[in-house]
Design an enzyme around this catalytic site. Structure first.
Site, PDB file in Angstrom:
ATOM      1  N   LYS A  42       0.848  -1.193   0.000  1.00 56.49           N
ATOM      2  CA  LYS A  42       0.000   0.000   0.000  1.00 56.49           C
ATOM      3  C   LYS A  42       0.882   1.240   0.000  1.00 56.49           C
ATOM      4  O   LYS A  42       1.666   1.474   0.914  1.00 56.49           O
ATOM      5  CB  LYS A  42      -0.933  -0.010   1.211  1.00 56.49           C
ATOM      6  CG  LYS A  42      -2.018   1.076   1.134  1.00 56.49           C
ATOM      7  CD  LYS A  42      -1.563   2.362   1.792  1.00 56.49           C
ATOM      8  CE  LYS A  42      -2.608   3.454   1.655  1.00 56.49           C
ATOM      9  NZ  LYS A  42      -2.333   4.613   2.521  1.00 56.49           N
ATOM     10  N   GLY A  45      -0.810   8.243  -0.023  1.00 54.61           N
ATOM     11  CA  GLY A  45      -0.770   9.482  -0.785  1.00 54.61           C
ATOM     12  C   GLY A  45       0.378  10.378  -0.387  1.00 54.61           C
ATOM     13  O   GLY A  45       0.971  11.076  -1.219  1.00 54.61           O
ATOM     14  N   GLY A  75      -4.737  11.162  -1.378  1.00 57.75           N
ATOM     15  CA  GLY A  75      -5.310  12.280  -0.633  1.00 57.75           C
ATOM     16  C   GLY A  75      -4.754  13.649  -0.973  1.00 57.75           C
ATOM     17  O   GLY A  75      -5.519  14.575  -1.258  1.00 57.75           O
ATOM     18  N   ASP A 192      -6.048   2.122   3.043  1.00 60.16           N
ATOM     19  CA  ASP A 192      -5.501   1.154   3.996  1.00 60.16           C
ATOM     20  C   ASP A 192      -6.424  -0.057   4.112  1.00 60.16           C
ATOM     21  O   ASP A 192      -5.974  -1.211   4.153  1.00 60.16           O
ATOM     22  CB  ASP A 192      -5.334   1.790   5.382  1.00 60.16           C
ATOM     23  CG  ASP A 192      -4.154   2.735   5.461  1.00 60.16           C
ATOM     24  OD1 ASP A 192      -3.366   2.777   4.503  1.00 60.16           O
ATOM     25  OD2 ASP A 192      -4.018   3.432   6.485  1.00 60.16           O
ATOM     26  N   LYS A 248      -4.463   2.524  10.995  1.00 61.45           N
ATOM     27  CA  LYS A 248      -3.505   1.765  10.183  1.00 61.45           C
ATOM     28  C   LYS A 248      -3.159   0.447  10.863  1.00 61.45           C
ATOM     29  O   LYS A 248      -3.144  -0.613  10.217  1.00 61.45           O
ATOM     30  CB  LYS A 248      -2.241   2.592   9.945  1.00 61.45           C
ATOM     31  CG  LYS A 248      -1.321   2.000   8.880  1.00 61.45           C
ATOM     32  CD  LYS A 248      -0.146   2.918   8.601  1.00 61.45           C
ATOM     33  CE  LYS A 248      -0.570   4.249   8.031  1.00 61.45           C
ATOM     34  NZ  LYS A 248      -1.132   4.099   6.655  1.00 61.45           N
TER      35      LYS A 248
END
Length: 292
Positions: A42, A45, A75, A192, A248
């Protein structure tokens, strides 16, 4: 009498060979273990501006026989476009409030700018990548998480068939965090959570979060290199893990139902993926399942 030593170019060459041998000796067992395994990565941003080394690492991972799946956020780019178009940004409990106008911009940025940009750079680096979103192939089925948030999705199910087919055809899937639900053609979903659910559905060997921090820290500021589920939950309870790190880590813990190990590393550091995966010391924090 003082003894002096001079370093010749031959000495430097020998030292370089010794270093190469040492690195390979350390890395080869990890490379062999991960060959044929799925790695869900992952890319947040906040780390997209540091994508060069990350994408180089991903291309190398694929060439070494692993199966990387890249999930990205976006983001900062979404905020930039909302500002350019004079559309106000609103957040509630850390989640973007997404009305119809905002959703159009989110889709434009995630699919047209970030996703295709990552695919193009991977191709320039010799990678074979293809961009998709959770709405493709009914990959991510979701529902509206909260009416107050608008078109924000909560994931109900993931069908990994499309991603698995792409991997089998030699591609690196690059996934934008969108999904769809009954009567709702597109929903904006936290990246996430998308990465965590995809990793679970694919029974990935590892899930790696590339963030703007090096991992989880103790109260004295030292980095925790490894901890288990119970220890992570204790750190949340006592406030050591706080703020934006809580969701997270919660996504990490959820993934551990089928994923063997979850990592949080600093995506801004050069080649942090390779250091975390192929060295004994690692580069961030690894969360493992509790011992049975």
């Amino acid at each position: 009498m003082t003894t002096t030593f001079s370093i010749t170019s031959e000495d430097n060459l020998t030292n370089n060979y010794q270093l190469i041998a040492q690195v390979l000796h350390e890395a080869l067992p990890y490379i062999d273990f991960l060959k044929g395994k799925t790695l869900v990565i992952k890319l947040g941003g906040s780390t997209l501006t540091h994508q060069k080394y990350i994408l180089q690492d991903i291309v190398l991972l694929r060439s070494l026989g692993t199966h990387p799946v890249l999930v990205h956020g976006g983001g900062p780019y979404i905020n930039e476009w909302l500002k350019k178009l004079d559309v106000p940004s609103r957040f509630q409990n850390g989640l973007r409030v997404t009305d119809a106008e905002t959703l159009d911009i989110v889709r434009m940025v995630l699919l047209g700018q970030v996703n295709q940009g990552l695919v193009a750079v991977l191709a320039e680096m010799g990678g074979k990548a293809i961009g998709v979103s959770g709405t493709d192939g009914n990959t991510i089925h979701a529902r509206i998480a909260d009416e107050r948030l608008g078109f924000v999705g909560a994931i109900e199910a993931v069908d990994p068939s499309l991603l698995q087919m792409l991997i089998e055809q030699g591609y690196i899937p690059v996934v934008a965090p969108l999904g769809q639900g009954a009567g709702v053609p597109c929903l904006n979903i936290n990246a996430d959570l998308v990465a965590s659910h995809i990793a679970r559905a694919m029974h990935a060997e590892k899930l790696i979060f590339l963030s703007n921090v090096s991992g989880i820290y103790r109260t004295d500021g030292s980095l925790i290199s490894e901890l288990n589920q119970v220890e992570a939950q204790q750190l949340i309870a006592d406030g050591t893990i706080h703020g934006g790190m809580i969701p997270k880590v919660a996504a990490c813990l959820e993934a551990l139902s089928t994923v063997s190990r979850v990592h949080i590393v600093d995506g801004r550091e050069p080649h942090t993926l390779l250091r975390e995966l192929f060295t004994d010391q690692g580069a961030g924090t690894m969360i493992v399942r509790d011992a049975p």
